[in-house]
Design a protein around this motif. Sequence first.
Motif, PDB file in Angstrom:
ATOM      1  N   ASP A 156       0.805  -1.211   0.000  1.00  0.00           N
ATOM      2  CA  ASP A 156       0.000   0.000   0.000  1.00  0.00           C
ATOM      3  C   ASP A 156       0.846   1.273   0.000  1.00  0.00           C
ATOM      4  O   ASP A 156       0.402   2.306  -0.497  1.00  0.00           O
ATOM      5  N   PHE A 157       2.059   1.205   0.563  1.00  0.00           N
ATOM      6  CA  PHE A 157       2.853   2.418   0.723  1.00  0.00           C
ATOM      7  C   PHE A 157       3.925   2.590  -0.346  1.00  0.00           C
ATOM      8  O   PHE A 157       4.779   3.464  -0.229  1.00  0.00           O
ATOM      9  N   ARG A 180       5.583   6.032   0.731  1.00  0.00           N
ATOM     10  CA  ARG A 180       4.817   6.838   1.671  1.00  0.00           C
ATOM     11  C   ARG A 180       5.027   6.292   3.083  1.00  0.00           C
ATOM     12  O   ARG A 180       4.850   5.091   3.323  1.00  0.00           O
ATOM     13  N   PHE A 181       5.415   7.193   3.998  1.00  0.00           N
ATOM     14  CA  PHE A 181       5.700   6.763   5.355  1.00  0.00           C
ATOM     15  C   PHE A 181       5.497   7.938   6.309  1.00  0.00           C
ATOM     16  O   PHE A 181       5.848   9.074   5.985  1.00  0.00           O
ATOM     17  N   LYS A 188       6.126  11.641   1.874  1.00  0.00           N
ATOM     18  CA  LYS A 188       6.198  10.940   0.598  1.00  0.00           C
ATOM     19  C   LYS A 188       7.557  11.205  -0.037  1.00  0.00           C
ATOM     20  O   LYS A 188       7.958  12.366  -0.211  1.00  0.00           O
TER      21      LYS A 188
END
Length: 825
Positions: free
Chosen positions: A244-245, A311-312, A316
């Motif tokens: 997802d990330f 993404r975390f 991003k």
Amino acid sequence: MKALLLSTVLSAGMLLPAGPAAAQAAEEGAEAPANGNEIVVSARRRDEALQEVPQTINVVTAEQIEKLNLRNFTDIQALVPGLTLSGGGSFSTSATVRGVAFNPEASGNNATVEFYLNEAPISSNFLFQSSFDVGQFELLRGPQGTLRGRASPSGSITVTTRKPNLQKAGVSFSATATDTHAYKGDFALNVPVIGDVLGIRLAGVIDENQGNQIHSIKEDGNYTPAPFRKTKGLRASARFEPVDFASFNFMYQTLRSRQVQFSSVESASFVTGNPSVATPVINPFDRLSLEDSGSRQGQDQQIYVWSGELRFAGQKLSYTGSHNHQDFLSLAASDGADYFGPPRFQLVERTFRDPTGYEAVCSEQSLRANLTPTNQAYFQCTHGSASRNSHEFRLSSDERVLGVFDYVAGFLYDRNITPSRLTQETPLMNSAGTAVSSINLTSIVRDANSTEKSWFGNVIAHLGERAEVSGGLRHINYRNFSSFLQNGNRTIPDRNNTVEATVWSGSAKYRFSEDLMVYGTVGTSWRPGAFAIGDFNLQPTVRERSFFDLPPEKSTSYEIGVKTSFLDRRGRFNVSLYKQDYDNYVYRGNSVYFINYSLQGGVVRSSVSSFNFVAAVPATVKGVEVEGAFQITPRWSVSSNFSYADGQIRNGTIACNDINADGKPDTNAALPTVAALQAAVGPGENVAQCAYSGRTLTSPKWSANMQSEYNFPIFDTAGGFVRALVNYTPRNEGDPNNTNDDVSAYALANVYAGIRASDGSWELQAFAKNVFNTRRILSQGGAPLSSAIRTTAGGTINYVSDYYSVSVNSPREVGISLRLAIGSR
């Protein structure tokens, strides 16, 4: 009935405000706005509704491209007033927006308008060759640079290709055929290899047409063929989202283009009113040329673009890289005045690498082997290549920091390598001009490269729900190198320098309601100094060099605007006003006569040549842009655009024709003798200079368009439609030093009618472009075509023909198109 309906649509549409055409839902994978009819843009490196961005942006969607049969990249300008794209199919492409122009031959790829493909910077020539499987086109007007790519003073053009669909397989196909012998077919195949994780997409195009549709009066199908342009392209895209990330994308495109084109002429009698002397008599709308072989061009392109995103923790990390390479070849006739046309000189066909005649062997040795004193056409042979590598890293907010700030910070590395090799042929006549005694070859070797490293950042502060302010900076480190050899001689010193510059931008917006937003922006821009290639003088003077080797350009822009929507967002109306001040604006005028020293028979001799020099001048552009759209009923929509730009140069110094030495540019200057030109420019000089105040461009100050569509049911599963697109161009005086190029006002109307499936899976359309066959002369030479013919004795024969150069708008084109789609689009 359909004609009455079309008339009603056009009449009603002209009463409505100006604005871009249809809306489009968010691209696959992006979050769509609450209103599904909103246009989604990525101007600020995040997906936003068009009406939320404090900036003037024009959008052309994939749906519009299909509906209006926009087959070439340059067709986009029909929907975007104030934007001019020229040179489609050639490697000399240009763009004009907000009253200033980008000419790559003058600026060395340092554009007033920067181009991007899938967010990677790319030279305009790569995009101008063909257009297929496009997702969206965006024109961001005004200075750019603190958010994306390279600094550009008047705007950026971004093109996004369609991405693979990860959920659904699909195949689509479209084909077009017209009465002008234009045929185009393209396809796309989408395969989700692993559902929601990995997908691939293949797309391709075959495009054949007659280009500018100018034929030679000497057309014989062999040495002098009919004009043509043939393009083949293939693109492969992959999309990978393992978690997802994280997401990754890759695109590869290869394209091959070949063409033969001719330049149009008209008999002098249509300009002067006097009887024609030479035959045949050519009307400006006959679309005929005197050229024997035309300009033959070939291009091969390879494009790679890859990107990734992580993404975390509400942030991003993004990366976009690219590599592109092209090889181009041109064999262009140098005898525009047709001095060497039969029956005076015998026609001798050239030997080409292949029998179709596109791939000329472009080397001094091979040209010399093909030359004889009876050769009838003389050429300039150019072989060049361009390689570009770019890498951009960005760290940005995925969620607002402290609930207030959005930010972008990044680094760009961009390197261009653009060597070129050119060979010019110059016939040397006997003193009477009755026979070719010998042929002189001039070899030009140019090597050039540039490297830009820049650091940029932009912060947006959201002040409550209604207001926001933003600011950004970019620091640029730019290094460029160029060397120039003429017949092995270094006539111009090598250019090898490094410069640094900083540009900045700021904006503020306030939303009074969901339907009313006002904004203001200010920003600066910078371009490295232009270096124009084409003046191949062995003995350039300091003054002459100042008109092809320029200092850096700087500008500051101011813009205020209003964006509104109404009637539950069925309509929108946007207006902006701007002003931009330039220091050292790169101005390029028409060709100017200069004294050219070249090697003739082993001796350096002088003759008269011409070149469209550049100049660094002060300039100011003021303008207004208006756009609007309205869904009148669920089945009837209308929209239009308006753009006005007044660019003015104040007391600049330019190269000019000033044969009477009064300090002012001459009107309709005819070819002078060496003695007359030397007397005018003064001892020790090669070119005249004049103080100049006037327009930055000779194109019309304003233009407008309107489009409308009405659809109606026919069956349960299909319905009919009628569409129209009208472009209006006002009267234009053109070049003040050419009284022949004034153009009266005109309108071009395109109409479309057909039937399509209710689910959009197929559409059959008939269309007519320039339906009323409106005819206008768009440009006309100020003096007859002429040539300064050199002799072995060192003299010059001034030959003046009975023809003028001329260009006219495209004639009516009638065609039919079919589009099919199964599964995902």
